[in-house]
Design a protein around this motif. Structure first.
Motif, PDB file in Angstrom:
ATOM      1  N   GLU A  41      29.656  15.707  63.527  1.00 51.49           N
ATOM      2  CA  GLU A  41      28.648  16.753  63.646  1.00 51.49           C
ATOM      3  C   GLU A  41      27.220  16.218  63.501  1.00 51.49           C
ATOM      4  N   HIS A  88      24.554  14.910  68.037  1.00 51.15           N
ATOM      5  CA  HIS A  88      24.347  16.145  68.785  1.00 51.15           C
ATOM      6  C   HIS A  88      23.369  15.911  69.932  1.00 51.15           C
ATOM      7  N   ASN A  89      23.243  16.892  70.781  1.00 52.65           N
ATOM      8  CA  ASN A  89      22.395  16.749  71.971  1.00 52.65           C
ATOM      9  C   ASN A  89      20.909  16.653  71.660  1.00 52.65           C
ATOM     10  N   GLY A  90      20.538  16.951  70.427  1.00 52.28           N
ATOM     11  CA  GLY A  90      19.135  16.830  70.048  1.00 52.28           C
ATOM     12  C   GLY A  90      18.690  15.393  69.834  1.00 52.28           C
ATOM     13  N   ASP A  96      17.912  11.482  70.787  1.00 55.26           N
ATOM     14  CA  ASP A  96      17.462  10.718  71.951  1.00 55.26           C
ATOM     15  C   ASP A  96      18.294   9.454  72.157  1.00 55.26           C
ATOM     16  N   LYS A 102      31.817  10.707  69.988  1.00 51.39           N
ATOM     17  CA  LYS A 102      31.069  11.941  70.232  1.00 51.39           C
ATOM     18  C   LYS A 102      29.814  11.647  71.069  1.00 51.39           C
ATOM     19  N   ALA A 103      29.108  10.569  70.715  1.00 50.87           N
ATOM     20  CA  ALA A 103      27.898  10.206  71.466  1.00 50.87           C
ATOM     21  C   ALA A 103      28.235   9.893  72.911  1.00 50.87           C
ATOM     22  N   GLN A 104      29.347   9.170  73.133  1.00 48.65           N
ATOM     23  CA  GLN A 104      29.742   8.825  74.496  1.00 48.65           C
ATOM     24  C   GLN A 104      30.140  10.067  75.286  1.00 48.65           C
ATOM     25  N   THR A 105      30.813  11.004  74.623  1.00 49.05           N
ATOM     26  CA  THR A 105      31.223  12.243  75.284  1.00 49.05           C
ATOM     27  C   THR A 105      30.004  13.065  75.705  1.00 49.05           C
ATOM     28  N   LEU A 106      28.988  13.091  74.824  1.00 48.33           N
ATOM     29  CA  LEU A 106      27.785  13.872  75.107  1.00 48.33           C
ATOM     30  C   LEU A 106      26.835  13.169  76.079  1.00 48.33           C
ATOM     31  N   GLY A 107      27.098  11.906  76.343  1.00 51.75           N
ATOM     32  CA  GLY A 107      26.225  11.158  77.250  1.00 51.75           C
ATOM     33  C   GLY A 107      24.913  10.733  76.631  1.00 51.75           C
ATOM     34  N   ILE A 108      24.864  10.644  75.304  1.00 51.64           N
ATOM     35  CA  ILE A 108      23.657  10.184  74.611  1.00 51.64           C
ATOM     36  C   ILE A 108      23.533   8.669  74.791  1.00 51.64           C
TER      37      ILE A 108
END
Length: 461
Positions: free
Chosen positions: A61, A64-66, A68, A85-91
Motif C-alpha cells: 500500500e 501508489h500512483n501518486g 513519480d 506493485k510498482a511494476q503492475t502500476l507502471g511506475i
C-alpha cells in the motif's frame, strides 16, 4: 530527470540507499521507504531525518500512483510485493546506479572501480577537489572527514565522483553497478576474486572487469588502471579503443622515515603524507592521474594530498601510546588482508604485530573460498581469526571448525575464536609494549566497541 518528485525506496536501510534517501529529502523531494531489517548506523540516521519506517517489512500500500518513481536496493528480491506493485502500476523503477546516472546524466562522471582501494581513491579525489573549493557531487562507501554524508547530489556541480562496485545493481539489473554509470573517466585499481556469493568462480568474477574495460568510458573518455596488476593490464590493453585514452599508473615512489611515509616528488624532494602502506601509495598515484585529467595541476595535487587522513576504518589509528598502536581496518578479502598487514609491518618494522581478522562476509565464511586466505596473515607474529556462528546460519552456510580454518589459512598456529569476548581477552593478554594491533573486519566483531578496546590495550600495555 525532473527534480523534486515523490519517490519511494524499497530497501531504504542499505548503507548507500539510506544516504541517497537523506540527500533527496534534504533537497526537497518527498521520500518514503520500506525495509525488512534496518541496522545501525542507518537506523539512527534515518530516524534523525524523519525517514525511518514505522514498521519493518514490505507494505504494497506504500506504492501508489501518486509516486513519480521507485528506487530498489540490491537485496530486494524479484517477488518483493512492493516491487511487484510498482511494476503492475507502471511506475518507473530504478536501481541505485540507474537513478544516479539519470540524475548526473549531464555531469562529467568519474567512476572508481576495482577489488581493492576504490573507497580510498574516491576519497582522495574528493579531498583534493574539496581542498580547492571545487563544486562536485560524490558517492562513496565510507565516512570521509570533511563530508557530512556518503553522497551528494546537486543541480550545479559539473562533476560527480562515484565509487563503483562490482555487485549486481538490482534483481532486475543484474550487471555490476559500475556498468550503469557510463563513466567519462574509469579507474580500475586491481582484480582479486571476491563476492563468492555472486561470483562463485574466479573466472566469472574477472569477466565483470572485462565488461568494464570493454564498456570502458564514453566516447573520448579515459581508463586509468594499475599497470602493476598484470592480469588487469592484459585485460585493459586488450580492449584498447581509438576513442578512449589508456592511462597506466604504478605505486608512487616513497620512503618510510620513523614510521612516517613520504612521497618522492618529481623534483627529488620528499613530501610527508598522513596515510601509510604501499597500497595507499598506489592509491595516491591513481587519484593523481584522475586529478590531472580534471584541471588539478601536479603541484596543486601534492599540496592537497598531504593533509588527507584516510577514509573511516581504512587503516584508521584508533589508539596509541609510546609503544603500542591499535588500528581498525575494513580489510576482509584476502588481497586486502595481505596489504593491510604489510602496511602496518612496513610502518613499524621493529614492532611485533598482532593481527585479528573477522570472517564476516559470505566469501570469507564459505569453505570453498577460504583457501584463498592461505598465508595471507603470515607476516604477523600473532594471528587471530574470529567468526560468529550466527552469521553462518544467517547466510545458509554449514558450520565452521577451527581446524578447517587453520588448514585453509595454511597456519597451524592460527588462534581461532567463535566468541568475541574470549577473543578480546586473548588479545588483552598477549599485547605488550613494542607491539601493534590490527583489527580487520567488514563487520564489527559482534558489536565490540573497537575504540574502547583500543584504549584499554594502550592503557594496559
Amino acid at each position: 530527470m525532473v527534480r523534486h518528485q515523490k519517490i519511494h525506496f524499497i530497501a531504504i536501510g542499505g548503507s548507500i540507499m539510506h544516504s541517497l534517501a537523506i540527500e533527496l529529502k534534504r533537497q526537497g523531494w518527498e521520500v518514503s521507504g520500506s525495509d525488512d531489517e534496518i541496522f545501525e548506523p542507518s537506523r539512527s540516521r534515518l530516524a534523525a531525518h524523519g525517514l525511518l519506517p514505522e514498521k519493518e517489512g514490505w507494505f504494497p500500500e506504500r506504492v501508489h500512483n501518486g509516486l513519480d518513481a521507485v528506487i530498489v536496493g540490491m537485496h530486494a528480491k524479484a517477488d518483493n510485493p512492493e516491487l511487484q506493485k510498482a511494476q503492475t502500476l507502471g511506475i518507473p523503477v530504478y536501481s541505485f546506479p540507474e537513478f544516479i546516472y539519470r540524475f548526473a546524466e549531464d555531469k562529467q562522471r568519474i567512476v572508481v572501480a576495482g577489488s581493492h582501494g576504490k573507497t580510498t581513491i574516491t576519497s582522495m579525489i574528493m579531498h583534493v577537489l574539496h581542498h580547492y573549493g571545487r563544486s562536485f557531487d560524490y558517492v562513496v562507501g565510507a565516512k570521509v572527514e570533511g563530508f557530512e554524508n556518503n553522497l551528494r547530489l546537486s543541480e550545479e556541480a559539473p562533476v560527480i565522483v562515484i565509487e563503483g562496485d562490482e555487485y549486481p545493481a538490482a534483481v532486475f539489473s543484474p550487471e555490476p553497478k559500475y556498468c550503469y554509470y557510463h563513466p567519462h573517466i574509469t579507474v580500475i585499481s586491481g582484480i582479486a576474486w571476491d563476492h563468492a556469493n555472486v561470483y562463485p568462480e574466479e573466472a566469472v568474477y574477472v569477466q565483470q572487469f572485462e565488461k568494464l574495460a570493454e564498456l570502458g568510458s564514453v566516447k573520448a573518455g579515459s581508463i586509468v588502471y594499475n599497470k602493476e596488476d598484470v592480469r588487469l593490464s592484459r585485460i585493459v590493453e586488450g580492449k584498447e579503443r581509438p576513442d578512449v585514452s589508456l592511462i597506466a599508473y604504478e605505486t608512487h615512489p616513497y620512503r618510510v622515515q620513523n614510521g612516517r611515509y613520504e612521497l618522492k616528488l618529481p623534483d627529488k624532494r620528499y613530501l610527508p603524507v598522513e596515510v601509510f602502506g604501499k597500497h595507499n601509495m598506489a592509491n595516491i598515484a591513481a587519484a593523481k592521474a584522475v586529478c590531472l585529467r580534471i584541471g588539478i595541476t601536479e603541484d596543486m595535487f601534492y599540496e592537497a594530498i598531504r593533509s588527507f587522513k584516510g577514509a573511516q576504518r581504512r587503516l584508521q589509528l584508533i589508539s596509541e601510546n609510546g609503544s603500542v598502536s591499535v588500528f581498525s581496518d575494513f580489510a576482509h578479502a584476502p588481497s586486502k588482508v595481505r596489504a593491510s598487514i604489510a602496511a602496518v609491518k612496513e610502518r613499524n618494522p621493529d614492532r611485533r604485530l598482532l593481527a585479528c581478522l573477522e570472517l564476516h562476509s559470505y566469501s570469507s565464511l564459505n569453505q570453498a573460498f577460504l583457501p584463498q586466505y592461505a598465508d595471507s596473515m603470515k607476516a604477523a607474529e600473532v594471528r587471530v581469526v574470529y567468526f560468529n556462528p550466527k552469521k553462518l546460519k544467517q547466510k545458509g552456510l554449514p558450520d565452521l571448525q577451527a581446524d578447517t580454518i587453520r588448514r585453509a589459512f595454511n597456519d597451524p598456529d592460527l588462534h581461532v575464536f567463535d566468541d568475541s569476548q574470549a577473543m578480546q581477552a586473548f588479545i588483552e593478554k598477549h599485547v605488550e609494549p613494542g607491539m601493534n594491533v590490527l583489527l580487520m573486519s567488514s563487520g564489527n566483531f559482534d558489536n565490540l566497541d573497537l575504540q574502547a578496546v583500543g584504549q584499554k590495550l594502550c592503557i594496559n600495555s
